[in-house]
Design an enzyme around this catalytic site. Sequence first.
Site, PDB file in Angstrom:
ATOM      1  N   ARG A 232       0.856  -1.180   0.000  1.00 25.33           N
ATOM      2  CA  ARG A 232       0.000   0.000   0.000  1.00 25.33           C
ATOM      3  C   ARG A 232       0.895   1.233   0.000  1.00 25.33           C
ATOM      4  O   ARG A 232       1.901   1.266   0.701  1.00 25.33           O
ATOM      5  CB  ARG A 232      -0.898   0.030   1.244  1.00 25.33           C
ATOM      6  CG  ARG A 232      -2.016  -0.993   1.244  1.00 25.33           C
ATOM      7  CD  ARG A 232      -3.116  -0.640   0.255  1.00 25.33           C
ATOM      8  NE  ARG A 232      -4.204  -1.605   0.257  1.00 25.33           N
ATOM      9  CZ  ARG A 232      -4.319  -2.633  -0.594  1.00 25.33           C
ATOM     10  NH1 ARG A 232      -3.399  -2.827  -1.511  1.00 25.33           N
ATOM     11  NH2 ARG A 232      -5.349  -3.453  -0.531  1.00 25.33           N
ATOM     12  N   GLU A 261      -4.184   6.763  -4.728  1.00 30.94           N
ATOM     13  CA  GLU A 261      -4.480   6.228  -6.061  1.00 30.94           C
ATOM     14  C   GLU A 261      -5.866   6.668  -6.515  1.00 30.94           C
ATOM     15  O   GLU A 261      -6.767   6.786  -5.690  1.00 30.94           O
ATOM     16  CB  GLU A 261      -4.417   4.701  -6.013  1.00 30.94           C
ATOM     17  CG  GLU A 261      -3.028   4.203  -5.693  1.00 30.94           C
ATOM     18  CD  GLU A 261      -2.991   2.689  -5.479  1.00 30.94           C
ATOM     19  OE1 GLU A 261      -3.999   2.011  -5.749  1.00 30.94           O
ATOM     20  OE2 GLU A 261      -1.947   2.202  -5.043  1.00 30.94           O
ATOM     21  N   HIS A 279      -0.874  -0.009  -9.949  1.00 35.99           N
ATOM     22  CA  HIS A 279      -1.445  -1.024  -9.039  1.00 35.99           C
ATOM     23  C   HIS A 279      -1.949  -2.260  -9.807  1.00 35.99           C
ATOM     24  O   HIS A 279      -3.156  -2.505  -9.866  1.00 35.99           O
ATOM     25  CB  HIS A 279      -2.586  -0.423  -8.203  1.00 35.99           C
ATOM     26  CG  HIS A 279      -2.890  -1.229  -6.972  1.00 35.99           C
ATOM     27  ND1 HIS A 279      -3.342  -0.682  -5.811  1.00 35.99           N
ATOM     28  CD2 HIS A 279      -2.794  -2.554  -6.717  1.00 35.99           C
ATOM     29  CE1 HIS A 279      -3.535  -1.619  -4.898  1.00 35.99           C
ATOM     30  NE2 HIS A 279      -3.197  -2.782  -5.439  1.00 35.99           N
TER      31      HIS A 279
HETATM   32  C1  8YV Z   1      -6.531  -5.814  -5.590  1.00 32.19           C
HETATM   33  C2  8YV Z   1      -4.824  -5.493  -3.834  1.00 32.19           C
HETATM   34  O1  8YV Z   1      -6.661  -6.469  -6.762  1.00 32.19           O
HETATM   35  O2  8YV Z   1      -5.381  -7.597  -2.992  1.00 32.19           O
HETATM   36  C3  8YV Z   1      -5.101  -6.441  -2.745  1.00 32.19           C
HETATM   37  O3  8YV Z   1      -5.015  -6.032  -1.581  1.00 32.19           O
HETATM   38  O4  8YV Z   1      -4.351  -4.448  -3.622  1.00 32.19           O
HETATM   39  C4  8YV Z   1      -5.096  -5.881  -5.224  1.00 32.19           C
HETATM   40  O5  8YV Z   1      -4.665  -7.186  -5.397  1.00 32.19           O
HETATM   41  C5  8YV Z   1      -7.075  -4.474  -5.812  1.00 32.19           C
HETATM   42  O6  8YV Z   1      -7.206  -3.802  -4.622  1.00 32.19           O
HETATM   43  C6  8YV Z   1      -8.426  -4.601  -6.488  1.00 32.19           C
HETATM   44  O7  8YV Z   1      -8.610  -3.575  -7.323  1.00 32.19           O
END
Ligand code: 8YV
Length: 326
Positions: A232, A261, A279
């Site tokens: 993150r 984001e 991302h």
């Molecule tokens: C997600 C992510 O695909 O799994 C997570 O925590 O950050 C990503 O893999 C994303 O948040 C979905 O849009």
Amino acid sequence: MQPADLLLLKPMQRSVMDALAAAFTLHRADTAPDLDAFYREIGPRIRAMATGAQAPVDRALIERLPHLEIVASFGVGYDTIDVTAAAERGVVVTNTPDVLSDEVADLALGLLLATIREIPQADRYLRAGHWPTRTYPLTATLRGRHVGILGLGRIGRAIAHRLEGFGVTLSYHGRRRQEDVAYGFHPTLLEMAQAVDVLMIVAPGGPETNGIVNAEILQALGPEGIVVNVARGSLIDEPALIEALRSGTIHGAGLDVFATEPRVPEAFLGLDRVVLLPHVGSGSVHTREAMGRLVVDNLLSWFSGQGPLTPVPETPVGGHSAEAGR
Ligand code: 8YV
């Protein structure tokens, strides 16, 4: 029996929408002309919610849904869900662990190599027609590196496992030492940053980790230092990172995630030794399908009285759907 009412804060991928529509009565907050009226009318009927990191679930929202039983989140990170408020109300929260670990680990390795060996920059160099004039400048290397993994969870372990094949030294920092791995454990992030020259960030977001990769940590990494973040954006003090890259305090950074984001600080775009991704860690068709299936399967399992498949640790597990009379 009436299908249970399910709230969607934002639309999800087609396969998920279709599967949810087959089993639930869907209510979409994103298309409601008047959100207040929407929640007044359907709030009391909602028993389930499907969501993702882009659509926060805070205490105020949970309070508007008095009969909410389960929040099924798409993704492994759930820092945008108030799990404490959910647990207080007995609401189960599920995420999608495991099915994305290998995909994110693959991307992390790709991003690390792309950053150290400047793969996107070299591609741009060739496309711009510079090769006939001058060979691409020599780059930094992964050879002889010591990689510190911040957060040795499922994805962190998958990254470490891959890195073993690259002949680097491995260490980790996290809340506790893990007895079943041979990598060096550092009780503090600062101590690890002093020992390593690559910092691979894979720890969860949230108040506990907010801004922990700060100016002091970057200074400790040193001038050969590489930061890779697939977790993150909130873990990094972004202005401190920008300054560290500008001043040569560290060598480079590979970032798949950002604090706000999809907005990316303009300053990153002007820096040479950064690789920036929108991302995409888990973003393959294969893995997003698997994640979507797990969102749906958690909901179906809950409403068939079998309990959640992949509840987050904070959730009141053992609770079963009211449908099943428990
Ligand atoms: C997600 C992510 O695909 O799994 C997570 O925590 O950050 C990503 O893999 C994303 O948040 C979905 O849009």
